[in-house]
Design a protein around this motif. Structure first.
Motif, PDB file in Angstrom:
ATOM      1  N   PHE A 187       0.860  -1.175   0.000  1.00 16.72           N
ATOM      2  CA  PHE A 187       0.000   0.000   0.000  1.00 16.72           C
ATOM      3  C   PHE A 187       0.900   1.230   0.000  1.00 16.72           C
ATOM      4  O   PHE A 187       1.701   1.435   0.919  1.00 16.72           O
ATOM      5  CB  PHE A 187      -0.911   0.017   1.228  1.00 16.72           C
ATOM      6  CG  PHE A 187      -1.934  -1.081   1.223  1.00 16.72           C
ATOM      7  CD1 PHE A 187      -2.659  -1.367   0.082  1.00 16.72           C
ATOM      8  CD2 PHE A 187      -2.170  -1.827   2.366  1.00 16.72           C
ATOM      9  CE1 PHE A 187      -3.603  -2.374   0.073  1.00 16.72           C
ATOM     10  CE2 PHE A 187      -3.117  -2.835   2.374  1.00 16.72           C
ATOM     11  CZ  PHE A 187      -3.842  -3.111   1.225  1.00 16.72           C
ATOM     12  N   LEU A 188       0.766   2.041  -1.039  1.00 20.86           N
ATOM     13  CA  LEU A 188       1.609   3.218  -1.190  1.00 20.86           C
ATOM     14  C   LEU A 188       0.977   4.401  -0.476  1.00 20.86           C
ATOM     15  O   LEU A 188      -0.191   4.728  -0.690  1.00 20.86           O
ATOM     16  CB  LEU A 188       1.801   3.543  -2.674  1.00 20.86           C
ATOM     17  CG  LEU A 188       2.436   2.429  -3.509  1.00 20.86           C
ATOM     18  CD1 LEU A 188       2.475   2.825  -4.978  1.00 20.86           C
ATOM     19  CD2 LEU A 188       3.841   2.113  -3.007  1.00 20.86           C
ATOM     20  N   MET A 189       1.772   5.029   0.368  1.00 19.09           N
ATOM     21  CA  MET A 189       1.279   6.161   1.148  1.00 19.09           C
ATOM     22  C   MET A 189       1.315   7.420   0.307  1.00 19.09           C
ATOM     23  O   MET A 189       2.327   7.763  -0.279  1.00 19.09           O
ATOM     24  CB  MET A 189       2.169   6.324   2.380  1.00 19.09           C
ATOM     25  CG  MET A 189       1.642   7.326   3.383  1.00 19.09           C
ATOM     26  SD  MET A 189      -0.002   6.883   3.962  1.00 19.09           S
ATOM     27  CE  MET A 189      -0.961   8.222   3.298  1.00 19.09           C
ATOM     28  N   SER A 190       0.188   8.118   0.231  1.00 18.22           N
ATOM     29  CA  SER A 190       0.134   9.380  -0.507  1.00 18.22           C
ATOM     30  C   SER A 190      -1.094  10.152  -0.086  1.00 18.22           C
ATOM     31  O   SER A 190      -1.930   9.676   0.678  1.00 18.22           O
ATOM     32  CB  SER A 190       0.079   9.125  -2.022  1.00 18.22           C
ATOM     33  OG  SER A 190      -1.216   8.712  -2.400  1.00 18.22           O
ATOM     34  N   GLU A 191      -1.245  11.349  -0.666  1.00 19.77           N
ATOM     35  CA  GLU A 191      -2.399  12.178  -0.315  1.00 19.77           C
ATOM     36  C   GLU A 191      -3.695  11.613  -0.864  1.00 19.77           C
ATOM     37  O   GLU A 191      -4.776  12.046  -0.488  1.00 19.77           O
ATOM     38  CB  GLU A 191      -2.186  13.620  -0.810  1.00 19.77           C
ATOM     39  CG  GLU A 191      -2.427  13.847  -2.293  1.00 19.77           C
ATOM     40  CD  GLU A 191      -1.234  13.459  -3.135  1.00 19.77           C
ATOM     41  OE1 GLU A 191      -1.255  13.742  -4.351  1.00 19.77           O
ATOM     42  OE2 GLU A 191      -0.269  12.881  -2.593  1.00 19.77           O
ATOM     43  N   VAL A 192      -3.614  10.638  -1.778  1.00 18.69           N
ATOM     44  CA  VAL A 192      -4.829  10.038  -2.327  1.00 18.69           C
ATOM     45  C   VAL A 192      -5.090   8.652  -1.746  1.00 18.69           C
ATOM     46  O   VAL A 192      -5.985   7.947  -2.186  1.00 18.69           O
ATOM     47  CB  VAL A 192      -4.756   9.945  -3.874  1.00 18.69           C
ATOM     48  CG1 VAL A 192      -4.640  11.320  -4.485  1.00 18.69           C
ATOM     49  CG2 VAL A 192      -3.601   9.056  -4.327  1.00 18.69           C
ATOM     50  N   ALA A 193      -4.284   8.252  -0.764  1.00 19.52           N
ATOM     51  CA  ALA A 193      -4.395   6.897  -0.239  1.00 19.52           C
ATOM     52  C   ALA A 193      -5.657   6.702   0.591  1.00 19.52           C
ATOM     53  O   ALA A 193      -6.220   5.623   0.634  1.00 19.52           O
ATOM     54  CB  ALA A 193      -3.171   6.566   0.611  1.00 19.52           C
TER      55      ALA A 193
END
Length: 532
Positions: free
Chosen positions: A330-336
Motif C-alpha cells: 500500500f503506497l502512502m500518498s495524499e490520495v491513499a
C-alpha cells in the motif's frame, strides 16, 4: 488435463547480450543454481566455441549437482565448406559435455544467400549434417530455426524444408525463432499452427521470441495455444536490443491462467525471490512495474482501491501475490485515504480505529506535507516516524543545537573535501563532533555518527545504500525546493527516509536524522519484544 511445457532459460546466453550485462564464471554458477531451484527444465548456459570463459564454465559445471535443470550448450551449424569433424565450433560443443545442445541455423532464404553466401541446398546440408553428427554422438539436439517467421512469410516452402532437414538429422525439438521481434501475434499463432500440423507428431515444437514490438510474451503464449510445448526466453526479459521474452511473466501466465505446468507447482512461490536473486547477481535493478514479480505488481495507491482490497483483495488483484512469492504493497500518498492510514497506524497501535480523531489529523498532515513536496510512498521510514509523532509513540533521541558545513578545493590528490561540525544534546549531555567527507552530506553523516556512537553504539551498523535528489520546481532555478530520498540498511533490514527543503543540505539532514531515529526505534522495540 494440464499440458506440460518445457522451459529453456537463456539468461546466460541470449540474456548476456544485453547492454551492460557481463557474467563471471562464478556468476553463471550462481544463476544456474537459482534457475535449478526454480525448476526450469533447460538452462542454455553459453556458447563454448565463442569464448574461453564459456568453456571454463562448462568444465566447472560438470561438478554441479542439479535437481531439475539440464544444462545446454549452444552453437551454430557447421561452417560452409567445412566437414563437421573439422568444425571447431562443433568440437567445442562436444567438449562442453552436456547431453543437450541447441544448434541454430538459417530458415530465411535471404539470410542464406546474402549473409552466409551459400546456396539454398548447401544450407539444408549444413543443417541436416550438423544435427546428424551430434545425434550420432549421443547428443539430444534442439534446432533453433533463426528468422523462421520472416522466412516463412517470404518463402514458406523453403522455411519448412530447413525444419525437415533438422528432423532428418535427428533433432527432437524445432524451435521457431522470431529473431527480429517484429511479427504480430496472429502471424506467430498461424505460422506455429502450420508447423505443429506438419511436424508436431514427430518432434516438439518450440518458440523463441524477441520484444522489439513489445509482443514477446504475447507471441510466446499464442504459440503455446497453437501447439508449441517448448518455450525459450530470459527470466527477467533482458537481452539484445529491447530484450527477450520475459519468462517470469510467461511461466506465471501459463501455470496460473492457461492450465499448463512449466515448473513444479510448489515452486511458484519462489518466482519473485529467484527473480530478485538473478537481478542481484546480474547487478541490475528490476523494473518495478514488471508483471507478477515487480515491486509494484501488487501496489495500491488510490484510496478507493486500498479500501476495496482491504475488504477483499480480489477486487483489484488478478491473483494472490503470495502465489508468486510477491507481497501486497500500500503506497502512502495524499490520495491513499483513511483505510490506508489506519492499516499503517494499527501496526504501531491496534487500538486506533477508523473513528479515532488522530486519523483525521494524520490525513491532514500527510496532505499538507505532500503539498510541500514530500512523497511518502517511497519513504516508509519517514511516514512511520510521522505517525508515531502524531499518536504519541515517538521520543527524540537527541536535540540538535547547530550544524554547519564548509567546502574547499585543496590541491591534493584526493580532490574535493567537505567539512561538517555539529553540537547535539542527549539527556543533558553535550557532544560536539566534526566530520570530513566527499561532499557536505557525507561529512554531516560522519559527524552525526561520531557524536551519537557514544550514546547509541548501534548507529555504526547503519549504511546508506542510496541517495537521490529531485528538484521539485525547476522554474525556480537554484532556489528550487528539492526532495532528498535516502535508503539505508543495517545488513538485515532496509528502510527509506525523506527530507524536503530549498536547501539540499537541510533536506539531506532531515532524511538522515529520520534514518538514524528509525533504526534506533526499531532496535528498542526488538529489545523490548525479547524481554516479554
Amino acid at each position: 488435463m494440464a499440458r506440460f511445457i518445457d522451459i529453456l532459460d537463456s539468461t546466460l546466453r541470449d540474456g548476456s547480450q544485453g547492454e551492460g550485462i557481463s557474467y563471471s564464471v562464478q556468476d553463471k554458477i550462481h544463476i544456474v543454481q537459482a534457475l535449478d531451484e526454480l525448476g526450469v527444465k533447460y538452462i542454455e548456459a553459453g556458447n563454448p566455441g565463442s569464448n574461453p570463459k564459456d568453456m571454463e564454465f562448462f568444465q566447472r559445471a560438470k561438478e554441479l549437482s542439479l535437481k531439475t535443470a539440464r544444462l545446454v550448450a549452444f552453437g551454430s551449424t557447421r561452417r560452409k565448406s567445412t566437414a563437421c569433424a573439422e568444425d571447431a565450433n562443433l568440437q567445442s560443443l562436444l567438449s562442453a559435455g552436456t547431453e543437450d545442445v541447441v544448434i541454430f541455423g538459417k530458415s530465411w532464404d535471404f539470410q542464406v544467400t546474402e549473409i552466409l553466401h551459400a546456396t539454398l541446398e548447401e544450407n539444408l546440408d549444413m543443417i541436416r549434417e550438423t544435427c546428424e553428427y551430434l545425434t550420432k554422438r549421443g547428443k539430444n539436439v534442439m534446432y533453433d530455426a533463426e528468422h523462421f517467421f520472416t522466412g516463412y512469410k517470404k518463402n514458406p516452402d523453403y522455411a519448412l524444408k530447413t525444419l525437415q532437414a533438422a528432423v532428418d538429422g535427428g533433432a527432437t525439438v524445432l524451435c521457431l525463432c522470431e529473431t527480429k521481434g517484429g511479427a504480430m501475434p496472429t502471424e506467430c499463432e498461424r505460422s506455429t499452427a502450420s508447423v505443429v500440423e506438419k511436424f508436431g507428431k514427430a518432434v516438439k515444437i518450440g518458440i523463441h521470441t524477441h520484444n522489439d514490438s513489445g509482443l514477446a510474451v504475447a507471441n510466446s503464449l499464442l504459440a503455446v495455444e497453437a501447439g508449441a510445448s517448448h518455450v525459450q526466453g530470459v527470466l527477467l526479459g533482458f537481452g539484445e536490443r529491447t530484450g527477450n521474452a520475459n519468462l517470469s511473466t510467461i511461466i506465471a501466465d501459463l501455470q496460473l491462467k492457461m492450465d499448463c505446468i512449466c515448473i513444479p507447482q510448489e515452486n511458484m512461490k519462489l518466482l519473485t525471490p529467484i527473480c530478485k536473486r538473478v537481478a542481484e547477481i546480474t547487478n541490475i535493478t528490476p523494473d518495478a512495474g514488471m508483471p507478477y514479480v515487480g515491486h509494484n505488481a501488487f501496489a495500491h495507491k488510490a484510496g478507493m482501491h486500498i479500501d476495496a482490497v482491504l475488504k477483499n483483495p480480489s477486487a483489484y488483484e488478478h491473483i494472490a501475490p503470495e502465489a508468486v512469492g510477491n507481497e501486497r504493497v500500500f503506497l502512502m500518498s495524499e490520495v491513499a485515504g483513511r483505510s490506508m492510514i489506519i492499516e499503517k497506524i494499527q501496526k504501531f497501535d491496534p487500538s486506533i480505529t477508523k473513528g479515532s480523531p488522530v486519523v483525521s489529523d494524520i490525513v491532514t498532515k500527510v496532505k499538507q506535507l505532500e503539498h510541500e513536496g514530500y512523497q511518502f510512498e517511497g519513504a516508509d521510514g519517514s511516514f512511520e516516524l510521522l505517525v508515531r509523532k502524531e499518536i504519541g509513540k515517538y521520543q527524540p533521541f537527541f536535540k540538535l543545537h547547530y550544524y554547519k558545513t564548509s567546502g574547499e578545493i585543496p590541491l591534493v590528490e584526493k580532490g574535493l573535501y567537505s567539512f561538517a561540525q555539529l553540537k547535539i544534546e542527549v539527556d543533558g549531555h553535550i557532544e560536539v563532533a566534526a566530520g570530513e567527507g566527499n561532499g557536505p552530506v557525507n561529512a554531516l553523516d560522519c559527524a552525526l555518527r561520531s557524536a551519537l556512537k557514544t550514546f547509541y553504539p548501534n548507529v555504526q551498523q547503519i549504511h546508506l545504500t542510496d541517495y537521490k535528489v529531485r528538484v521539485l520546481d525547476s522554474k525556480s532555478a537554484t532556489a528550487s525546493r528539492v526532495r532528498v530520498l535516502i535508503e539505508s540498511s543495517d545488513g538485515t533490514e532496509a528502510w527509506s527516509t525523506m527530507g524536503v527543503s530549498c536547501d539540499v543540505v537541510e533536506a539531506s539532514w532531515i532524511a538522515l536524522v529520520d534514518s538514524f531515529e528509525y533504526k534506533l526505534i526499531k532496535d528498542i522495540e526488538k529489545k523490548y519484544q525479547k524481554l516479554i
